[in-house]
Design an enzyme around this catalytic site. Structure first.
Site, mmCIF file in Angstrom:
data_model
loop_
_atom_site.group_PDB
_atom_site.id
_atom_site.type_symbol
_atom_site.label_atom_id
_atom_site.label_comp_id
_atom_site.label_asym_id
_atom_site.label_seq_id
_atom_site.Cartn_x
_atom_site.Cartn_y
_atom_site.Cartn_z
ATOM 1 N N ASP B 90 0.853 -1.177 0.000
ATOM 2 C CA ASP B 90 0.000 0.000 0.000
ATOM 3 C C ASP B 90 0.894 1.234 0.000
ATOM 4 O O ASP B 90 1.609 1.474 0.967
ATOM 5 C CB ASP B 90 -0.854 -0.052 1.280
ATOM 6 C CG ASP B 90 -1.832 1.101 1.344
ATOM 7 O OD1 ASP B 90 -1.846 1.936 0.413
ATOM 8 O OD2 ASP B 90 -2.583 1.164 2.331
ATOM 9 N N ASP B 92 0.892 5.148 -0.063
ATOM 10 C CA ASP B 92 -0.056 6.225 0.118
ATOM 11 C C ASP B 92 0.677 7.534 0.293
ATOM 12 O O ASP B 92 1.728 7.588 0.916
ATOM 13 C CB ASP B 92 -0.905 5.928 1.354
ATOM 14 C CG ASP B 92 -2.163 6.744 1.348
ATOM 15 O OD1 ASP B 92 -3.204 6.200 0.953
ATOM 16 O OD2 ASP B 92 -2.095 7.926 1.708
ATOM 17 N N ASP B 293 2.013 3.636 11.731
ATOM 18 C CA ASP B 293 1.090 2.548 11.405
ATOM 19 C C ASP B 293 1.782 1.352 10.771
ATOM 20 O O ASP B 293 2.811 1.453 10.139
ATOM 21 C CB ASP B 293 -0.070 3.041 10.551
ATOM 22 C CG ASP B 293 0.400 3.629 9.241
ATOM 23 O OD1 ASP B 293 -0.371 3.716 8.307
ATOM 24 O OD2 ASP B 293 1.602 4.004 9.173
#
Lengths: 330, 390
Positions: B90, B92, B293
């Site tokens: 991912d 981002d 995260d």
């Protein structure tokens, strides 16, 4: 996989499918192996295998000069396994599996590459001129060790290029896993306990202290420094923790006197929790399996790993253990 | 029914959902408009069933699990029975260091560059084929890469972590990459160990990070060499720990012959090698996540956006991107699904944006814009629909 006449190689690697087949094809029944005078040497060697594993953490190699040597060596392995099973100690199972794997490694690193490839195949590891596929590598490499981390490896087109002895080292781990897995499901026939009674009693008493969990003297989580608190919480919640985080947590918990099993419990919520693997990792870090006890990392190391969330007291200490000791002394 | 939901509803009437492999083994999850809870643990056994659900609920966000399960609709992980999971990356914009200062369009361009780096790792180092790596525009501020090679499906999170660490250069140890050698200085042999100089070498035949660092170094030195003296020194002294004197020495020593030696992995004394190598490493690594995260990749039970579905906060479609055509992919054209029928909106913050190759400059207040832009602005809460009086 072996040259069919080469008993020496079968004897050197008695845990392989082919060696087991050989023993089976001899059609000697268990009762004979356990009591017939012909197999006395095999029984002695079987006992020695387990004793050496216990005492020194490695099974010694013996000279394999003739067919008789090889045959006795081959039979000694199932005998040793029966003895280990009869002792009924998890500690001994782990210790013995590692000791046999180490013995195999010692021999294996001197074998020609073709042989290593064949043996690797027995564990589903494909090796070729490119090295071994990274997925196999990751299954068996002790990646908590910087040197073995994938990032520090020569990875090309999906294959990790390894030196001869390094492939042997990965196979050692595969062997250890296999032997340990097999022993966990092995029950010794009752006569084993009778025949080897004295040895088994002696072994039991020497592993007793290892198997018994001494009571943890009041580990108080309240006193953990914030970095350890958050790691422990993450472990308990089953969230993923970076390598260095696991390492920090395990060394810390070990240093304050927690036993492997209690540390294990903490990790058991992890989605891909593999008890044996985690246990092995913990025991590697705490020195039970490897002989090297790793120190708890210092605060500045933890900081560079991005695991530091300092509070007031942190500003006055340089090591997480000092934090804990200071809080617990109050 | 509100404006967005109506539009989404219409889209899902003829939706072009791209079903993941083993789609009936996946868990699905939805967020509906005007609701804060996620509807989880859903499973579908046919494409029609899923299409019917999408059509009747017109969800704002649609997810499926990267993992596949024996019973995907069970409520707990234990009952679901994990069977395996794709490897998902991912990327981002929020993970980029300067994310806040970039516009939506600029941020996406930056993420695309990171994606190119990631793909080079996946193809060159990990050996995945181009057809085994699929790239999707996320509909939001990033791109996803899905790896479906069968060898990765059963990897546990610890193994996935190693892959992530590799791509992020985390745990990279320069001393594992370079070989330091102490060579006695000529004529000083009688003094033994005390008079030696250290040389640094990199094995030029090696792959992995060793190759990346060596190539990076060569590119860096070549760039420096072609600079004017003062520019070069300025560039070099920007690096932490390199002072003017070292920079001058470095620049002065960059001859053709020296560069040729570096290409062969001979860094010699390599003044400041480690100082140059560290920022270089950061540049070569992929910025996958923020510090706080957890990366998607190591989470073996993560939910990801379903390709072909719409992103409720942009109205853009989660769109497959052709790896060879990535350069030309423009999310604000290629992920737009709505038409250009005019819609009256009230804008709450000035906007300047190029969408469907048209540039709009809109001030605060009333405006009439094509439907696709209206959806985008309303979804981003940059505008509201002007209620008509009739």
């Amino acid at each position: 996989m072996f040259n069919s006449v080469d008993l020496t190689q079968l004897a050197r690697y008695p845990f392989t499918t082919e060696a087991k087949e050989w023993v089976k094809n001899e059609k000697v029944n268990t009762a004979d192996i356990l009591s017939d005078a012909v197999y006395e040497r095999a029984r002695m060697r079987g006992i020695a295998r387990v004793h050496q594993a216990l005492k020194r953490g490695i099974v010694d190699e013996v000279p394999l000069l003739g067919e008789a040597d090889c045959i006795m060596e081959l039979f000694s392995y199932p005998i040793a396994r029966m003895i280990v099973a009869a002792v009924e100690s998890e500690y001994l199972i782990r210790r013995y599996a590692l000791a046999e794997a180490k013995k195999a490694y010692t021999a294996l690193k001197n074998e020609p590459p073709e042989f290593i490839s064949i043996l690797a195949g027995e564990f589903g590891i494909t090796t070729d001129h490119r090295g071994i596929h990274f997925t196999d590598y990751l299954k068996y490499a002790p990646t908590w060790d910087t040197k073995w981390k994938l990032v520090n490896r020569n990875l090309q087109h999906g294959y990790v290029v390894l030196q001869h002895h390094e492939i042997a080292r990965l196979i050692q781990e595969a062997i250890r896993e296999k032997i340990q897995r097999e022993l966990a499901n092995l029950f010794a026939p009752p006569e084993v306990k009778r025949i080897f009674r004295d040895d088994i009693v002696a072994m039991r008493s020497s592993v007793a202290s290892k198997d018994r969990r001494p009571k943890i003297e009041e580990v108080n989580e309240e006193y953990f420094p914030p970095c350890i608190k958050s790691l422990a919480a993450a472990a308990r919640a089953g969230t993923n923790i970076p390598h260095v985080g696991r390492f920090t947590l395990v060394t810390f918990l070990h240093a304050i006197g927690m036993e492997t099993d209690d540390i294990l419990k903490l990790f058991s919520a992890s989605p891909d929790f593999n008890m044996e693997k985690t246990r092995y990792q913990i025991e590697h870090i705490t020195g039970k399996a490897s002989g090297t006890t790793y120190a708890v990392p210092r605060c500045d190391t933890i900081l560079t790993w991005g695991l530091c969330y300092p509070d007031q007291l942190c500003k006055t200490v340089r090591h997480p253990l000092f934090y804990y000791r200071r809080r617990s002394r109050r | 029914m509100n404006f967005l939901k109506k539009r989404f509803h219409r889209y899902y009437l003829h939706s072009r959902i791209l079903l993941p492999e083993r789609f009936e083994r996946r868990e699905y999850a939805f967020m509906l408009f005007d609701e804060d809870t996620m509807h989880r643990h859903m499973a579908f056994s046919s494409r029609e069933q899923l299409s019917r659900y999408l059509h009747s609920h017109a969800p704002a966000h649609v997810y499926y699990s990267s993992a596949y399960y024996r019973t995907p609709s069970a409520a707990t992980m234990r009952e679901k029975q994990w069977m395996g999971a794709d490897l998902i990356f991912d990327l981002d914009a929020d993970h980029l260091p300067q994310a806040e200062q970039l516009s939506y369009t600029e941020a996406l361009v930056e993420v695309k560059k990171e994606m190119q780096k990631l793909l080079s790792f996946l193809h060159d180092d990990f050996g995945f084929g181009k057809n085994e790596t699929r790239v999707y525009f996320s509909g939001g501020r990033g791109y996803h890469c899905h790896v479906s090679h069968k060898a990765v499906l059963s990897l546990g999170s610890q193994e996935r972590r190693e892959i992530i660490d590799y791509i992020m250069g985390r745990g990279l140890d320069l001393s594992e990459i370079v070989r330091e050698r102490s060579i006695p200085r000529e004529g000083d042999a009688r003094y033994g160990q005390r008079f030696t100089h250290k040389t640094i070498e990199i094995d030029p035949s090696s792959g992995g990070w060793t190759r990346r660092i060596l190539e990076g170094l060569v590119a860096f030195y070549e760039r420096i060499r072609h600079m004017e003296r003062e520019d070069a020194i300025r560039e070099l002294t920007k690096i932490e720990g390199i002072g003017r004197k070292t920079a001058e020495e470095l620049y002065g020593g960059l001859t053709d012959e020296r560069i040729a030696r570096i290409k062969r992995g001979k860094l010699d004394q390599a003044t400041g090698f480690k100082r140059i190598a560290i920022p270089l490493m950061k540049n070569l690594a992929v910025s996958l996540t923020g510090e706080a995260d957890e990366p998607v990749t190591t989470d073996i039970k993560r939910l990801i956006r379903l390709p072909g579905s719409l992103h409720g906060k942009t109205g853009l479609r989660v769109t497959p991107v052709d790896i060879d055509g990535m350069e030309g992919f423009d999310p604000l054209r290629d992920a737009v699904v709505f038409g250009d029928e005019p819609v009256k909106i009230i804008i709450n913050k000035p906007v300047e944006i190029t969408m469907n190759e048209q540039t709009f400059k809109l001030e605060k207040g009333d405006a009439e814009v094509p439907e696709y832009l209206a959806v985008f602005l309303v979804a981003r809460r940059n505008a509201v629909i002007k209620k008509s009086m009739e």
